[in-house]
Write a protein that holds these residues in place. Structure first.
Motif, mmCIF file in Angstrom:
data_model
loop_
_atom_site.group_PDB
_atom_site.id
_atom_site.type_symbol
_atom_site.label_atom_id
_atom_site.label_comp_id
_atom_site.label_asym_id
_atom_site.label_seq_id
_atom_site.Cartn_x
_atom_site.Cartn_y
_atom_site.Cartn_z
ATOM 1 N N GLY A 116 -27.815 29.864 -77.325
ATOM 2 C CA GLY A 116 -26.685 30.779 -77.490
ATOM 3 C C GLY A 116 -26.897 31.747 -78.633
ATOM 4 O O GLY A 116 -26.573 32.936 -78.534
ATOM 5 N N THR A 138 -23.611 28.547 -73.798
ATOM 6 C CA THR A 138 -23.066 29.888 -73.636
ATOM 7 C C THR A 138 -21.559 29.961 -73.818
ATOM 8 O O THR A 138 -21.024 31.046 -74.057
ATOM 9 C CB THR A 138 -23.389 30.458 -72.234
ATOM 10 N N GLY A 224 -22.348 33.657 -74.527
ATOM 11 C CA GLY A 224 -22.666 34.152 -73.193
ATOM 12 C C GLY A 224 -21.959 35.451 -72.855
ATOM 13 O O GLY A 224 -22.434 36.227 -72.016
ATOM 14 N N THR A 250 -23.099 29.168 -67.590
ATOM 15 C CA THR A 250 -24.343 29.830 -67.985
ATOM 16 C C THR A 250 -24.820 30.783 -66.901
ATOM 17 O O THR A 250 -25.216 31.923 -67.179
ATOM 18 C CB THR A 250 -25.427 28.789 -68.289
#
Length: 302
Positions: A116, A138, A224, A250
């Motif tokens: 991340g 994420t 994300g 994700t």
């Protein structure tokens, strides 16, 4: 034979310790900057990845976050998202300053929570050449929902105690990073404790705990969401049976990356660090590097 140098670079009011892997034939090379995940240290298999990349001709800067491993920072085991992102920026600056590294061809490589961080870092740095994120975190809300409710309640209670104690100048209240199902730990899936601790070699500077206040920050961290801002190629290595960083959010975020490439692996979160899954993911990552950051490009003038 690959050379590995010990070095340090400043970050905040202290320094991060790092290894710099250099290919045996020398010259100016593209480099990967590599950082670990939740509470991890570089001895937890990052050296295995770096050795493969260096053998293929890439330099690698592998670092420990402040407050963890061999790096400075007090109190120990303090996991601060803000500080870790500062450490990433400092590590990238260090790599670009090295005479062995082509500053135009610096790749970010992050795993788990570090996966991340590389998304967030690349979104703010248009000069990054490429990103590789594996088993990546994420979405804090999605990861929190993946926790067992009994573990979540225990962790949050300690987090609140830690925040209050920090304001009163007391030592941190700790929670385990990985623990058995139902325990007061950040990762409590069936495969978490055994999979996480299996990565720790003997005598590594490691403790299976972090300051509990981190649990109040992770829910709001959603790196994300920044994938649409990343201008460079991004390789998303997603474990389909990931119990820590769920695959579904994700994949949603990966679709928004302008130059994203997704590779799916039929494994759990901790499987890709060892054995056949490790061999497969490294092979795929080297192929990605060969396409997007080849060794043959002319280095930048200094």
């Amino acid at each position: 034979m690959t050379e590995r140098l010990d070095l340090a670079f400043p970050s905040g009011d202290t320094e991060c310790r790092a290894w710099l892997y250099l290919p045996e034939d020398g010259g100016v090379r593209p480099a990967l900057v590599m950082g670990h995940g939740l509470g991890g240290v570089r001895e937890m298999r990052l050296d295995a990845y770096a050795e493969r990349f260096a053998a293929a001709g890439y330099a690698c800067l592998v670092f420990d976050y402040r407050h963890f491993g061999s790096s400075g920072g007090r109190p120990r085991q303090l996991l601060s998202i803000r500080r870790q992102l500062q450490d990433w920026r400092a590590a990238v600056a260090c790599a670009r300053s090295r005479p062995e590294v082509d500053p135009r061809r610096v790749v970010l490589w992050g795993t788990s929570f570090g996966g991340g961080h590389v998304l967030a870092t690349a979104a703010q740095d248009p000069a990054v050449a490429a990103v590789i994120a594996q088993g990546l975190f994420t979405d804090g809300a999605a990861s929190a929902l993946a926790m067992r409710p009994d573990s979540s309640v225990k962790v949050m209670a300690r987090a609140l105690r830690d925040v209050v104690g920090a304001r009163l100048g007391r030592p941190p209240v700790m929670v385990a990073t990985a623990g058995p199902p139902g325990s007061a730990a950040l990762m409590t899936a069936e495969d978490a404790e055994s999979g996480y601790l299996a990565l720790v070699p003997d005598e590594a500077p490691f403790a299976n705990q972090v300051a509990a206040r981190f649990a109040l920050d992770i829910i709001r961290y959603r790196p994300g969401r920044q994938t649409a801002k990343i201008a460079c190629p991004v390789m998303f290595c997603v474990c389909e049976h990931d119990s820590v960083a769920p695959a579904r959010p994700t994949l949603h975020h990966a679709r928004r990356a302008p130059h994203g490439e997704v590779r799916l692996y039929p494994h759990g979160h901790f499987d890709i660090y060892v054995g056949e899954p490790f061999e497969r993911v490294v092979k795929d990552q080297l192929a990605f590097l060969g396409r997007h950051v080849p060794l043959s490009a002319s280095p930048a003038p200094r």
